[in-house]
Design a protein around this motif. Structure first.
Motif, PDB file in Angstrom:
ATOM      1  N   UNK A 111      20.066  26.654  44.282  1.00 22.45           N
ATOM      2  CA  UNK A 111      20.799  25.399  44.451  1.00 22.45           C
ATOM      3  C   UNK A 111      21.643  25.077  43.221  1.00 22.45           C
ATOM      4  N   UNK A 112      21.049  25.152  42.056  1.00 16.90           N
ATOM      5  CA  UNK A 112      21.699  24.665  40.841  1.00 16.90           C
ATOM      6  C   UNK A 112      22.873  25.517  40.374  1.00 16.90           C
ATOM      7  N   UNK A 113      22.758  26.823  40.456  1.00 17.79           N
ATOM      8  CA  UNK A 113      23.848  27.665  39.965  1.00 17.79           C
ATOM      9  C   UNK A 113      25.140  27.414  40.747  1.00 17.79           C
ATOM     10  N   UNK A 114      25.127  27.439  42.091  1.00 18.91           N
ATOM     11  CA  UNK A 114      26.366  27.117  42.804  1.00 18.91           C
ATOM     12  C   UNK A 114      26.837  25.679  42.560  1.00 18.91           C
ATOM     13  N   UNK A 115      25.918  24.733  42.458  1.00 22.02           N
ATOM     14  CA  UNK A 115      26.304  23.339  42.225  1.00 22.02           C
ATOM     15  C   UNK A 115      26.975  23.177  40.867  1.00 22.02           C
ATOM     16  N   UNK A 116      26.436  23.826  39.858  1.00 15.62           N
ATOM     17  CA  UNK A 116      27.028  23.751  38.522  1.00 15.62           C
ATOM     18  C   UNK A 116      28.383  24.443  38.500  1.00 15.62           C
ATOM     19  N   UNK A 117      28.480  25.611  39.125  1.00  9.54           N
ATOM     20  CA  UNK A 117      29.759  26.319  39.171  1.00  9.54           C
ATOM     21  C   UNK A 117      30.811  25.500  39.920  1.00  9.54           C
ATOM     22  N   UNK A 118      30.427  24.916  41.053  1.00  8.98           N
ATOM     23  CA  UNK A 118      31.359  24.082  41.806  1.00  8.98           C
ATOM     24  C   UNK A 118      31.834  22.910  40.956  1.00  8.98           C
ATOM     25  N   UNK A 119      30.899  22.230  40.286  1.00 11.56           N
ATOM     26  CA  UNK A 119      31.255  21.080  39.450  1.00 11.56           C
ATOM     27  C   UNK A 119      32.186  21.492  38.313  1.00 11.56           C
TER      28      UNK A 119
END
Length: 126
Positions: free
Chosen positions: A46-54
């Protein structure tokens, strides 16, 4: 003279008949469990894609203003241009990402953490 020596805050709050197991030993046991490893993998998914998107969304504004100023200067509502709307949207996107994380954490991550804690408490751990 008859009082036991308390060496950690955890021992001061221990209510059981014997001393608690060494914290490091318990942590190693928890961290090596399949359930904990699954939790860390789920959080990373969850966190890796969310951080990359942000990160990409945040830097899209200065890059688009720098490389596509003619598009970003386009008037949308009165004197408000596309760049202002994009900048304002970053607040809403950050709130949305935080809200989604809170929901996923509550419905998935926290459930797994509580299951791990209950399993340990069932074996006599604090």
């Amino acid at each position: 003279m008859g009082q036991p020596v308390i060496t950690t805050a955890q021992e001061a709050h221990w209510k059981g008949p014997e001393k608690p197991r060494d914290t490091e030993t318990r942590w190693v046991e928890i961290s090596e469990s399949a359930e904990f490893r699954g939790l860390m993998a789920a959080k990373a998914r969850f966190l890796i894609p969310a951080i990359l998107f942000s990160f990409v969304y945040y830097f899209a504004l200065p890059l688009s203003v720098g490389y596509f100023p003619h598009i970003m200067k386009k008037q949308v509502i009165g004197s408000i241009n596309l760049a202002y709307l994009f900048a304002l949207s970053q607040f809403f996107v950050a709130w949305a990402v935080a809200f989604i994380y809170a929901r996923v954490a509550e419905n998935s991550f926290d459930v797994t953490v509580n299951r791990i804690k209950e399993k340990l408490r069932g074996r006599g751990n604090p």
